[in-house]
Write an enzyme that holds these catalytic residues in place. Structure first.
Site, PDB file in Angstrom:
ATOM      1  N   GLU A 213       0.847  -1.208   0.055  1.00  0.00           N
ATOM      2  CA  GLU A 213      -0.160  -0.019  -0.147  1.00  0.00           C
ATOM      3  C   GLU A 213       0.931   1.364  -0.041  1.00  0.00           C
ATOM      4  O   GLU A 213       0.719   2.075   0.720  1.00  0.00           O
ATOM      5  CB  GLU A 213      -1.061  -0.157   1.257  1.00  0.00           C
ATOM      6  CG  GLU A 213      -1.843  -1.260   1.034  1.00  0.00           C
ATOM      7  CD  GLU A 213      -2.859  -1.392   2.403  1.00  0.00           C
ATOM      8  OE1 GLU A 213      -2.803  -0.583   3.345  1.00  0.00           O
ATOM      9  OE2 GLU A 213      -3.768  -2.149   2.131  1.00  0.00           O
ATOM     10  N   ASN A 254       1.996  -5.146  -3.128  1.00  0.00           N
ATOM     11  CA  ASN A 254       0.680  -5.581  -2.991  1.00  0.00           C
ATOM     12  C   ASN A 254      -0.047  -4.130  -2.559  1.00  0.00           C
ATOM     13  O   ASN A 254       0.227  -3.439  -1.784  1.00  0.00           O
ATOM     14  CB  ASN A 254       0.784  -6.368  -1.752  1.00  0.00           C
ATOM     15  CG  ASN A 254      -0.689  -6.975  -1.175  1.00  0.00           C
ATOM     16  OD1 ASN A 254      -1.240  -7.488  -2.298  1.00  0.00           O
ATOM     17  ND2 ASN A 254      -0.988  -7.069  -0.088  1.00  0.00           N
ATOM     18  N   HIS A 290     -10.180  -6.293  -1.724  1.00  0.00           N
ATOM     19  CA  HIS A 290     -11.109  -5.970  -0.820  1.00  0.00           C
ATOM     20  C   HIS A 290     -12.270  -5.198  -1.496  1.00  0.00           C
ATOM     21  O   HIS A 290     -11.985  -3.900  -2.139  1.00  0.00           O
ATOM     22  CB  HIS A 290     -10.546  -5.270   0.431  1.00  0.00           C
ATOM     23  CG  HIS A 290      -9.681  -5.730   1.146  1.00  0.00           C
ATOM     24  ND1 HIS A 290      -9.913  -6.944   1.857  1.00  0.00           N
ATOM     25  CD2 HIS A 290      -8.248  -5.689   1.001  1.00  0.00           C
ATOM     26  CE1 HIS A 290      -8.597  -7.344   2.493  1.00  0.00           C
ATOM     27  NE2 HIS A 290      -7.833  -6.477   2.036  1.00  0.00           N
ATOM     28  N   GLU A 320      -6.141 -10.737  -1.147  1.00  0.00           N
ATOM     29  CA  GLU A 320      -6.736 -10.399  -0.013  1.00  0.00           C
ATOM     30  C   GLU A 320      -8.409 -10.273  -0.404  1.00  0.00           C
ATOM     31  O   GLU A 320      -9.107  -9.617   0.276  1.00  0.00           O
ATOM     32  CB  GLU A 320      -6.363  -9.085   0.755  1.00  0.00           C
ATOM     33  CG  GLU A 320      -4.840  -9.174   1.045  1.00  0.00           C
ATOM     34  CD  GLU A 320      -4.355  -8.023   1.962  1.00  0.00           C
ATOM     35  OE1 GLU A 320      -5.133  -7.230   2.520  1.00  0.00           O
ATOM     36  OE2 GLU A 320      -3.160  -7.727   1.972  1.00  0.00           O
ATOM     37  N   ASP A 322     -12.222 -10.099  -0.468  1.00  0.00           N
ATOM     38  CA  ASP A 322     -13.311 -10.349   0.191  1.00  0.00           C
ATOM     39  C   ASP A 322     -14.601  -9.382  -0.378  1.00  0.00           C
ATOM     40  O   ASP A 322     -13.995  -8.434  -1.201  1.00  0.00           O
ATOM     41  CB  ASP A 322     -13.313  -9.917   1.633  1.00  0.00           C
ATOM     42  CG  ASP A 322     -12.459  -8.804   2.110  1.00  0.00           C
ATOM     43  OD1 ASP A 322     -12.450  -7.826   1.317  1.00  0.00           O
ATOM     44  OD2 ASP A 322     -11.966  -8.977   3.240  1.00  0.00           O
TER      45      ASP A 322
HETATM   46  C1  XIL Z   1      -6.018  -6.296   8.351  1.00  0.00           C
HETATM   47  C2  XIL Z   1      -6.281  -7.496   9.097  1.00  0.00           C
HETATM   48  O1  XIL Z   1      -7.204  -8.352   8.679  1.00  0.00           O
HETATM   49  C3  XIL Z   1      -6.915  -7.115  10.508  1.00  0.00           C
HETATM   50  O2  XIL Z   1      -6.861  -8.129  11.346  1.00  0.00           O
HETATM   51  C4  XIL Z   1      -6.088  -5.741  11.268  1.00  0.00           C
HETATM   52  O3  XIL Z   1      -6.726  -5.401  12.390  1.00  0.00           O
HETATM   53  C5  XIL Z   1      -5.795  -4.765  10.070  1.00  0.00           C
HETATM   54  O4  XIL Z   1      -5.371  -5.293   9.037  1.00  0.00           O
HETATM   55  N1  XIL Z   1      -4.737  -4.772   3.788  1.00  0.00           N
HETATM   56  C6  XIL Z   1      -3.502  -5.329   4.090  1.00  0.00           C
HETATM   57  C7  XIL Z   1      -3.773  -6.298   5.417  1.00  0.00           C
HETATM   58  O5  XIL Z   1      -2.506  -5.540   3.544  1.00  0.00           O
HETATM   59  O6  XIL Z   1      -2.811  -6.402   6.019  1.00  0.00           O
HETATM   60  C8  XIL Z   1      -4.947  -5.865   6.363  1.00  0.00           C
HETATM   61  O7  XIL Z   1      -4.989  -6.677   7.297  1.00  0.00           O
HETATM   62  C9  XIL Z   1      -6.136  -5.454   5.591  1.00  0.00           C
HETATM   63  C10 XIL Z   1      -5.829  -4.415   4.463  1.00  0.00           C
END
Ligand code: XIL
Length: 402
Positions: A213, A254, A290, A320, A322
């Site tokens: 990020e 990422n 996400h 990641e 969802d």
């Molecule tokens: C999130 C986790 O899922 C949570 O448990 C934590 O509190 C915050 O981080 N991008 C990422 C992940 O790269 O590491 C993040 O994970 C979600 C967003």
């Protein structure tokens, strides 16, 4: 499946790399000279004694609508072919993010190992967990995950090395010079990646999200902790340190929100193109995904983005995924059908793109998704429901993989 990367030649100088990124060469030279004069500073910190995993935090399940406070039902025999088997036939890694204490639940671990061939530590390898004090590392949570993976023949994506979030308190309070921050980043990456490469180097931890990020919504470099402390050079430096620690690991950039075609994905493309051109050891781009049923990128955009990354010689992992369905005035079954459509679209784009080699969701079951805690609303964003039962989204993916 290209789990271990091909040997690549990375012999461009740091000067060339930074030039591509538009970094002042004089400043760089001064930095390098200053760094060299402190030769001996660049050492690996001693590994902390391994300790037993800490107790699991209490799960804060947001119940209304989606979640259940009862124990998951005992799994009944599932007539579906395991996702893992279909994915392996396509040369695809499929996985989920995990916490070490979830793995201790036999229902959870049975479902996980039946359906998936890879895992990502959701928080266990972040700075605030793994490097809690300047001279102390705590590998207990990460080790529990990697040992589970070894026992069950799973691969692990390491997550994450240079990110602006979930940093340790000592860093946030730390008063260090730019050179010292480079040193701190170096020591951390060498120690953590070196630890998981391990003495026998069995490639269980086969990939790392090296930089996470780093790009903002308009494609600019996001003003995170590392940009403020080190400047843009933190990005190529992080990749070089990771490569130094494990030359076999696949190294990823990422990010989230740059999966389709938009200013952010253009910024990510420009960044990684610059890295590739200067022979920085980067192997792939992680598309977090996400998303929800409205903002998800189209299949055509996903394919176009993956294609231009392929043209740079880069792999893509969906890292990641969802799909939120909160706050929509439809029945649950309609929402889950819409959600299945998004998952189908993404796996279809991945299958249409030869450089898309991994597909990961951010959690196994809705019971433990980060989304309710993160957004403040109940939700059901994953492939298995809160009782570990398969959802329409899983069937959609299986259908595409057959
Ligand atoms: C999130 C986790 O899922 C949570 O448990 C934590 O509190 C915050 O981080 N991008 C990422 C992940 O790269 O590491 C993040 O994970 C979600 C967003």
């Amino acid at each position: 499946m290209n789990a271990v990367k091909q040997d690549r030649h990375h012999d461009h100088s740091l000067v060339e790399i930074l030039a591509v990124l538009g970094i002042d060469l004089l400043l760089l030279c001064l930095t390098l000279i200053a760094g060299a004069s402190r030769a001996g500073l660049i050492q690996t910190l001693p590994l902390a004694q391994l300790s037993m995993p800490t107790a699991a935090p209490t799960m804060n399940v947001v119940a209304a609508g989606y979640s259940s406070t009862t124990q998951p039902a005992t799994p009944t025999p599932d007539p579906r072919p395991p996702l893992r088997a279909l994915a392996e036939a396509r040369g695809l890694l499929v996985g989920v993010s995990v916490a070490p204490w979830w793995l201790e639940d036999p229902h959870y671990s049975a479902l996980l190992t039946r359906q998936f061939n890879a895992i990502i530590p959701e928080n266990a390898m972040k700075w605030d967990t793994i490097h809690p004090e300047p001279d102390r590392y705590d590998f207990s949570q990460g080790d529990a995950i990697v040992e589970f993976a070894r026992r069950n023949g799973l691969k692990v994506r390491g997550h994450t090395l240079a990110w602006g979030n979930q940093l340790s308190q000592w860093m946030l309070e730390g008063d260090f010079t730019r050179d010292q921050w480079i040193q701190i980043l170096h020591d951390h990456i060498i120690t953590v990646v070196g630890h998981y490469r391990g003495a026998n180097n069995d490639h269980t931890v086969f990939a790392w999200d090296v930089v996470n990020e780093a790009v903002g919504l308009q494609g600019e470099l996001y003003s995170n902790f590392w940009l403020q402390k080190i400047g843009p050079e933190y990005i190529p430096l992080a990749f070089q340190f990771a490569h130094e620690a494990d030359p076999d690991a696949l190294l990823f950039y990422n990010d989230n929100g740059g999966e389709g075609l938009n200013p952010k994905s253009q910024g990510i493309y420009n960044l990684v193109q610059g890295l590739v051109k200067s022979d920085v050891p980067i192997d792939g781009v992680g598309l977090q995904l996400h998303t929800d049923t409205f903002i998800a990128p189209s299949e055509a955009e996903l394919v176009a983005n993956m294609k231009r990354l392929a043209n740079l010689g880069l792999q893509v992992h969906i890292t990641e995924m969802d799909v939120r369905v909160q706050n929509i005035k439809k029945s649950l079954s309609e929402k889950l059908q819409d959600q299945a459509g998004i998952y189908r679209r993404v796996i279809s784009a991945c299958l249409a793109s030869p450089n898309c080699t991994g597909f990961f969701t951010w959690g196994l079951t809705d019971r433990f998704s980060w989304i309710p805690g993160h957004t403040g609303y109940p939700d059901a964003p994953l492939l298995f429901d809160e009782n570990y039962q398969p959802k329409p989204a899983l069937d959609a993916i299986l259908e595409m993989l057959k």
